[in-house]
Motif scaffolding. Structure first.
Motif, PDB file in Angstrom:
ATOM      1  N   LYS A   9       0.838  -1.200   0.000  1.00  0.00           N
ATOM      2  CA  LYS A   9       0.000   0.000   0.000  1.00  0.00           C
ATOM      3  C   LYS A   9       0.877   1.255   0.000  1.00  0.00           C
ATOM      4  O   LYS A   9       0.598   2.212  -0.732  1.00  0.00           O
ATOM      5  N   ALA A  10       1.950   1.252   0.788  1.00  0.00           N
ATOM      6  CA  ALA A  10       2.865   2.396   0.824  1.00  0.00           C
ATOM      7  C   ALA A  10       3.578   2.568  -0.514  1.00  0.00           C
ATOM      8  O   ALA A  10       3.739   3.695  -0.999  1.00  0.00           O
ATOM      9  N   ALA A  15       4.090   5.496  -5.641  1.00  0.00           N
ATOM     10  CA  ALA A  15       4.046   5.461  -7.102  1.00  0.00           C
ATOM     11  C   ALA A  15       3.007   6.444  -7.631  1.00  0.00           C
ATOM     12  O   ALA A  15       3.223   7.104  -8.650  1.00  0.00           O
ATOM     13  N   ASP A  16       1.872   6.530  -6.938  1.00  0.00           N
ATOM     14  CA  ASP A  16       0.803   7.428  -7.372  1.00  0.00           C
ATOM     15  C   ASP A  16       1.137   8.891  -7.120  1.00  0.00           C
ATOM     16  O   ASP A  16       0.553   9.773  -7.747  1.00  0.00           O
ATOM     17  N   GLU A  20       5.139  14.392  -5.054  1.00  0.00           N
ATOM     18  CA  GLU A  20       4.978  14.791  -3.658  1.00  0.00           C
ATOM     19  C   GLU A  20       5.967  14.053  -2.756  1.00  0.00           C
ATOM     20  O   GLU A  20       6.539  14.633  -1.830  1.00  0.00           O
ATOM     21  N   ALA A  21       6.166  12.756  -3.033  1.00  0.00           N
ATOM     22  CA  ALA A  21       7.097  11.969  -2.227  1.00  0.00           C
ATOM     23  C   ALA A  21       8.522  12.493  -2.393  1.00  0.00           C
ATOM     24  O   ALA A  21       9.261  12.610  -1.406  1.00  0.00           O
ATOM     25  N   ASN A  22       8.900  12.819  -3.619  1.00  0.00           N
ATOM     26  CA  ASN A  22      10.242  13.363  -3.852  1.00  0.00           C
ATOM     27  C   ASN A  22      10.413  14.721  -3.181  1.00  0.00           C
ATOM     28  O   ASN A  22      11.488  15.029  -2.655  1.00  0.00           O
ATOM     29  N   GLN A  23       9.361  15.542  -3.178  1.00  0.00           N
ATOM     30  CA  GLN A  23       9.432  16.831  -2.491  1.00  0.00           C
ATOM     31  C   GLN A  23       9.601  16.632  -0.987  1.00  0.00           C
ATOM     32  O   GLN A  23      10.330  17.380  -0.332  1.00  0.00           O
ATOM     33  N   ALA A  24       8.921  15.621  -0.448  1.00  0.00           N
ATOM     34  CA  ALA A  24       9.061  15.324   0.984  1.00  0.00           C
ATOM     35  C   ALA A  24      10.493  14.894   1.306  1.00  0.00           C
ATOM     36  O   ALA A  24      11.060  15.305   2.336  1.00  0.00           O
ATOM     37  N   GLY A  57      11.435   4.025  -8.645  1.00  0.00           N
ATOM     38  CA  GLY A  57      11.323   2.624  -9.034  1.00  0.00           C
ATOM     39  C   GLY A  57       9.960   2.017  -8.743  1.00  0.00           C
ATOM     40  O   GLY A  57       9.571   1.036  -9.369  1.00  0.00           O
ATOM     41  N   PHE A  58       9.200   2.590  -7.798  1.00  0.00           N
ATOM     42  CA  PHE A  58       7.886   2.055  -7.461  1.00  0.00           C
ATOM     43  C   PHE A  58       6.905   2.214  -8.609  1.00  0.00           C
ATOM     44  O   PHE A  58       5.957   1.461  -8.724  1.00  0.00           O
ATOM     45  N   GLY A  59       7.119   3.198  -9.461  1.00  0.00           N
ATOM     46  CA  GLY A  59       6.187   3.456 -10.558  1.00  0.00           C
ATOM     47  C   GLY A  59       6.409   2.573 -11.767  1.00  0.00           C
ATOM     48  O   GLY A  59       5.676   2.653 -12.737  1.00  0.00           O
TER      49      GLY A  59
END
Length: 60
Positions: A9-10, A15-16, A20-24, A57-59
């Motif tokens: 799920k994470a 991936a979605d 935002e994840a990269n900005q975090a 890589g998750f995407g």
């Protein structure tokens, strides 16, 4: 929900929401650079790059 379910799920959320994840990660790295001595900045950046590589890589 087991650990594998939570992990998947994470990964799906990352991936979605890669931008935002990269900005975090960038924000966390900046806080790390601010808090750590200057000689550790390279290590902080290396860790941030590795984390962003995993997120990308998750995407795939």
């Amino acid at each position: 929900m087991g650990f594998d379910d939570a992990l998947n799920k994470a990964k799906g959320a990352a991936a979605d929401h890669q931008d935002e994840a990269n900005q975090a990660v960038d924000g966390a790295a900046q806080k790390g650079r601010d808090a750590a001595p200057d000689q550790l900045d390279g290590g902080v950046d290396k860790g941030a790059d590795a984390a962003k590589g995993q997120i990308d890589g998750f995407g795939k």
